[in-house]
Scaffold this active site. Sequence first.
Site, PDB file in Angstrom:
ATOM      1  N   HIS A 112      -9.318 -17.396  27.675  1.00 14.95           N
ATOM      2  CA  HIS A 112      -9.496 -16.321  26.693  1.00 14.95           C
ATOM      3  C   HIS A 112     -10.177 -15.160  27.415  1.00 14.95           C
ATOM      4  O   HIS A 112     -10.744 -15.328  28.499  1.00 14.95           O
ATOM      5  CB  HIS A 112     -10.274 -16.842  25.480  1.00 14.95           C
ATOM      6  CG  HIS A 112      -9.399 -17.687  24.591  1.00 14.95           C
ATOM      7  ND1 HIS A 112      -8.800 -17.195  23.458  1.00 14.95           N
ATOM      8  CD2 HIS A 112      -8.982 -18.968  24.704  1.00 14.95           C
ATOM      9  CE1 HIS A 112      -8.061 -18.148  22.904  1.00 14.95           C
ATOM     10  NE2 HIS A 112      -8.161 -19.237  23.636  1.00 14.95           N
ATOM     11  N   CYS A 131      -9.763 -18.240  18.514  1.00 13.22           N
ATOM     12  CA  CYS A 131      -9.807 -19.555  17.866  1.00 13.22           C
ATOM     13  C   CYS A 131     -10.675 -19.438  16.627  1.00 13.22           C
ATOM     14  O   CYS A 131     -11.809 -18.962  16.712  1.00 13.22           O
ATOM     15  CB  CYS A 131     -10.372 -20.600  18.822  1.00 13.22           C
ATOM     16  SG  CYS A 131     -10.583 -22.212  18.039  1.00 13.22           S
ATOM     17  N   ARG A 155       1.067 -18.909  18.484  1.00 11.59           N
ATOM     18  CA  ARG A 155       0.158 -19.991  18.050  1.00 11.59           C
ATOM     19  C   ARG A 155      -1.289 -19.521  18.158  1.00 11.59           C
ATOM     20  O   ARG A 155      -1.912 -19.148  17.159  1.00 11.59           O
ATOM     21  CB  ARG A 155       0.424 -21.253  18.899  1.00 11.59           C
ATOM     22  CG  ARG A 155      -0.105 -22.533  18.283  1.00 11.59           C
ATOM     23  CD  ARG A 155      -1.558 -22.792  18.553  1.00 11.59           C
ATOM     24  NE  ARG A 155      -1.886 -22.905  19.967  1.00 11.59           N
ATOM     25  CZ  ARG A 155      -3.138 -22.919  20.420  1.00 11.59           C
ATOM     26  NH1 ARG A 155      -4.164 -22.828  19.583  1.00 11.59           N
ATOM     27  NH2 ARG A 155      -3.383 -22.994  21.709  1.00 11.59           N
ATOM     28  N   ASP A 156      -1.817 -19.457  19.377  1.00 11.26           N
ATOM     29  CA  ASP A 156      -3.217 -19.049  19.546  1.00 11.26           C
ATOM     30  C   ASP A 156      -3.407 -17.605  19.090  1.00 11.26           C
ATOM     31  O   ASP A 156      -4.467 -17.226  18.578  1.00 11.26           O
ATOM     32  CB  ASP A 156      -3.610 -19.196  21.026  1.00 11.26           C
ATOM     33  CG  ASP A 156      -5.071 -19.536  21.228  1.00 11.26           C
ATOM     34  OD1 ASP A 156      -5.883 -19.219  20.356  1.00 11.26           O
ATOM     35  OD2 ASP A 156      -5.410 -20.101  22.282  1.00 11.26           O
ATOM     36  N   ASN A 209      -6.185 -14.865  24.132  1.00 16.88           N
ATOM     37  CA  ASN A 209      -5.934 -15.293  25.508  1.00 16.88           C
ATOM     38  C   ASN A 209      -5.769 -14.073  26.391  1.00 16.88           C
ATOM     39  O   ASN A 209      -5.433 -12.991  25.916  1.00 16.88           O
ATOM     40  CB  ASN A 209      -4.621 -16.089  25.597  1.00 16.88           C
ATOM     41  CG  ASN A 209      -4.689 -17.384  24.845  1.00 16.88           C
ATOM     42  OD1 ASN A 209      -4.207 -17.467  23.731  1.00 16.88           O
ATOM     43  ND2 ASN A 209      -5.298 -18.375  25.430  1.00 16.88           N
ATOM     44  N   HIS A 265      -6.010 -22.016  30.701  1.00 21.17           N
ATOM     45  CA  HIS A 265      -5.856 -21.334  29.402  1.00 21.17           C
ATOM     46  C   HIS A 265      -7.129 -20.506  29.199  1.00 21.17           C
ATOM     47  O   HIS A 265      -8.147 -21.016  28.742  1.00 21.17           O
ATOM     48  CB  HIS A 265      -5.701 -22.432  28.341  1.00 21.17           C
ATOM     49  CG  HIS A 265      -5.641 -21.973  26.927  1.00 21.17           C
ATOM     50  ND1 HIS A 265      -4.472 -21.931  26.188  1.00 21.17           N
ATOM     51  CD2 HIS A 265      -6.609 -21.567  26.070  1.00 21.17           C
ATOM     52  CE1 HIS A 265      -4.727 -21.528  24.962  1.00 21.17           C
ATOM     53  NE2 HIS A 265      -6.025 -21.289  24.858  1.00 21.17           N
TER      54      HIS A 265
END
Length: 310
Positions: free
Chosen positions: A216, A247, A22-23, A256, A214
């Site tokens: 990065h 993002c 996802r990310d 991440n 979470h």
Amino acid sequence: MRTVSLPPVRPDAVIVTESSSRDGLQSLGAIVPTEAKIHLIRQLISAGIRSFDAVSFVNPKAVPNMADGAEVIAGLADVRDGVELGGLVPNRRGLDAALEAGVDTLGVLTAASDTFNLRNINATVEEAMERIRAILDDTPDDVDVRAYISTITHCPYEGPTDPDRVAALAERLLEWDVGWVYLGETLGKGTPADVEVVLEKVLAVAPPDRIGVHFHDTYGQGVANTHLSLQTGIRRLDSSAGGLGGCPFAPGAAGNVATEDVLWLLDGLGMEHGIEATAVARASQAFATEQGIRVNSKANDALMSGAAGS
Ligand code: HMG
Ligand code: MG
């Protein structure tokens, strides 16, 4: 909706949620084929990962690589026992799509900065809170919800974040009975000095078992921030195999913190997680090579070059 019964773990075990599909992929320009996403998640399940921030249900014009969320979930139907597949949803329409696809967990989102939130999901922080409220009202009881608060230390547009705002949002979200609040350091700029201030404020209003982090890794602070969070009693961590990602609405932000780097830390601390770091490294390396992208993980480099054994 299917219920998930995860294998029993020690109370102090760490729940590592894998965000690479996802990310990790949402800001890539090139479209990654659905089959490649499914293969990556399958490899990561084989490596022992049981919790996934797998896909999102957002406007495909805004994030083209997430257009096939339902197909990705459908392609994993035979490997879902004891595995949690999550979908990120920005609004009611996303909720409907996620439930239709049969996700196990939902990610809902707001931020501590209005400008980022407007660029990201076309809503101010308060408007996003209203959307979350509406999503929660219609979420079946057996679907767990994680609520993300982005930009916890810095906003790409407004600069440093007010930690009191983060804590106030976390407190409200927990009162609304979300399962967990995940604190998103979206830019990867915050050092442990910044994160400590936020965690102090948040943990004054919330128990550590309701908080996830979470991070990065743009400035290489992800492992240090993860370590700091573990020291406060937080046991829920997001990470991305190979450090893939970023993002699309936080220009310049890297992926991440790498799952392999986090696992090396957890192994060194003797904390249970159930995942085999070398298998994750192989999976992310193979995926990155196939997609022509770079892995961003020191532990991956070391594990793949055999340095770990020397
Ligand atoms: P909106 O402005 O309320 O949407 O929300 P709208 O109702 O005005 O519709 C705008 C367009 O989006 C329409 O399409 C809708 O059909 C479509 P058009 O008519 O223009 O062709 N639409 C949708 N399509 C599919 N699924 C949906 C959906 N909703 C509306 N659910 C919206 C705007 C939120 C949808 C949009 O801004 C969007 O999709 N943004 C993408 C946000 C995103 O994915 N950001 C990256 C994830 S967040 C993140 O990475 C941070 C995190 O990792 C934590 C951290 O690092 O801090 C979680
Ligand atoms: Mg993120």
